[in-house]
Design a protein around this motif. Structure first.
Motif, short mmCIF file in Angstrom:
data_model
loop_
_atom_site.label_atom_id
_atom_site.label_comp_id
_atom_site.label_asym_id
_atom_site.label_seq_id
_atom_site.Cartn_x
_atom_site.Cartn_y
_atom_site.Cartn_z
N UNK A 247 0.86 -1.33 0.01
CA UNK A 247 0.03 -0.03 0.04
C UNK A 247 1.13 1.14 -0.03
N UNK A 248 1.92 1.35 0.83
CA UNK A 248 2.70 2.52 0.97
C UNK A 248 3.78 2.55 0.04
N UNK A 249 4.19 1.04 -0.51
CA UNK A 249 5.49 1.05 -1.38
C UNK A 249 6.92 0.83 -0.66
N UNK A 250 6.64 0.61 0.63
CA UNK A 250 7.80 0.72 1.54
C UNK A 250 8.52 -0.44 1.66
N UNK A 251 9.58 -0.82 1.09
CA UNK A 251 10.26 -2.15 1.44
C UNK A 251 11.31 -1.97 2.52
N UNK A 252 11.40 -2.46 3.46
CA UNK A 252 12.36 -2.11 4.61
C UNK A 252 13.28 -3.10 4.89
N UNK A 253 14.54 -3.06 5.30
CA UNK A 253 15.29 -4.10 5.85
C UNK A 253 15.76 -3.52 7.15
N UNK A 254 15.90 -4.87 8.23
CA UNK A 254 16.36 -4.70 9.41
C UNK A 254 17.23 -5.63 9.81
N UNK A 255 17.97 -5.40 10.75
CA UNK A 255 19.02 -6.33 11.74
C UNK A 255 17.97 -6.60 13.02
N UNK A 256 17.87 -8.01 12.95
CA UNK A 256 17.24 -8.35 14.25
C UNK A 256 18.12 -9.05 15.52
N UNK A 257 18.04 -8.44 16.52
CA UNK A 257 18.93 -9.19 17.68
C UNK A 257 18.29 -10.46 18.07
N UNK A 258 18.91 -11.44 18.15
CA UNK A 258 18.61 -12.97 18.38
C UNK A 258 18.92 -13.21 19.85
N UNK A 259 19.37 -12.34 20.75
CA UNK A 259 19.39 -12.55 22.18
C UNK A 259 19.44 -11.20 22.99
N UNK A 260 19.12 -11.17 23.91
CA UNK A 260 19.52 -10.03 24.94
C UNK A 260 21.00 -9.74 24.91
N UNK A 261 21.20 -8.48 24.64
CA UNK A 261 22.84 -8.16 24.78
C UNK A 261 23.16 -6.54 24.79
#
Length: 320
Positions: A247-261
């Motif tokens: 709908x907005x046309x926004x393709x976003x990339x993220x880095x996701x933390x796999x553990x508390x750190x």
């Protein structure tokens, strides 16, 4: 690495990273993807079967070169061809060859934040396009354009290809285009590459390839901060995630933390919870109508729209 060493080496990089990681939604500037390793990884991405933007724009520049050249060289006068975010020059090489064969009078001024890729580009240009002038400018888009546009005697043709306009959110894209507009004069042109809205699965696959090259490209940003800023990221504690909103046309990339750190920098620390994301990039997609509206609001006249055979990508030519 001491804080004073960071300050003298790359104060802007350090401060922008610090501000981004201390935001409510943690984020990192995508422009810092491009060190030597990042350049190599992005060149691999452009050759991936899922990554259609490069192929679509290459098709336009290969098969509709004459139309582009005719629009660019409307008055047959000498001009500066200025490319923002030139990269390795593969996007423009066919156009440059065509202009040379037709004996158009121009100088090529590629601008890129990566000095490494500019050195490669200069070598290729001098080898294959002898007799023409190249002036490389290392820096960000607008600062580089200010330097390139300082010669007021020559007409300017500014290229902004590879859908790099999509690295701005729409409101920021409008601000950027207006800033470009203020640096140009009547008779100058702005040629922009836009990735068009299409089936969401096609778009998402382009930014989340099966080979995992895009994942490595994003993770390399953490590597660069470790090396240049003395950060303490453990790359095996992060994964890459991509989302697309049709709908907005926004393709976003993220880095996701796999553990508390907790990640240490020389002068501060940041805490991440498992599942928390760091936003690294947006690749905004547009409809043809949205492109026309953007041109109007930014103060440009839209002269021409050229699309690839699938209608997935558009190169548009704006004038003042």
């Amino acid at each position: 690495m001491m804080a004073s060493q960071i300050d003298s080496m790359n104060e802007t990089f350090y401060q922008e990273v610090k501000a981004g990681l201390q935001s409510r939604q943690k984020k990192l500037p995508s422009k810092y993807f491009y060190d030597a390793t990042g350049d190599q990884l992005f060149q691999q991405i452009m050759d991936l079967p899922e990554y259609y933007p490069s192929r679509c724009e290459r098709e336009i520049f290969l098969h509709q070169t004459a139309a582009l050249a005719q629009a660019i060289q409307a008055d047959q006068g000498n001009f500066d061809l200025i490319e923002l975010g030139a990269g390795d020059g593969s996007k423009t090489f066919h156009l440059l060859q065509f202009l040379c064969r037709q004996k158009y009078a121009f100088s090529y001024l590629p601008i890129d934040i990566s000095g490494n890729i500019l050195n490669e580009l200069e070598g290729v240009f001098k080898q294959h396009l002898k007799g023409y002038t190249i002036h490389t400018i290392q820096g960000e888009y607008l600062n580089g354009l200010k330097k390139a546009a300082s010669n007021a005697d020559k007409r300017k043709v500014v290229l902004f290809l590879g859908a790099n306009i999509g690295n701005f959110e729409p409101a920021d894209a409008l601000v950027f285009c207006r800033q470009v507009r203020r640096l140009l004069a009547p008779g100058d042109l702005f040629l922009v590459g836009f990735d068009l809205k299409k089936h969401p699965a096609v778009i998402k696959a382009a930014y989340d390839d099966q080979q995992g090259i895009t994942r490595l490209f994003n993770l390399n940003l953490l590597n660069r901060m470790n090396a240049d800023l003395g950060a303490g990221f453990s790359l095996d504690q992060f994964d890459h995630y991509c989302s697309y909103d049709p709908i907005t046309g926004a393709c976003k990339s993220y880095l996701v933390a796999l553990a508390d750190q907790e990640v240490s920098f020389p002068t501060y620390k940041i805490k991440l919870q498992a599942g928390e994301s760091i936003w690294t990039e947006i690749s905004q997609k547009y409809s043809l109508q949205e492109i026309t509206v953007l041109a109007e609001y930014a103060g440009f006249k839209q002269l021409q729209v050229i699309t690839d055979s699938k209608g997935w990508f558009a190169n548009v030519i704006w004038s003042i």
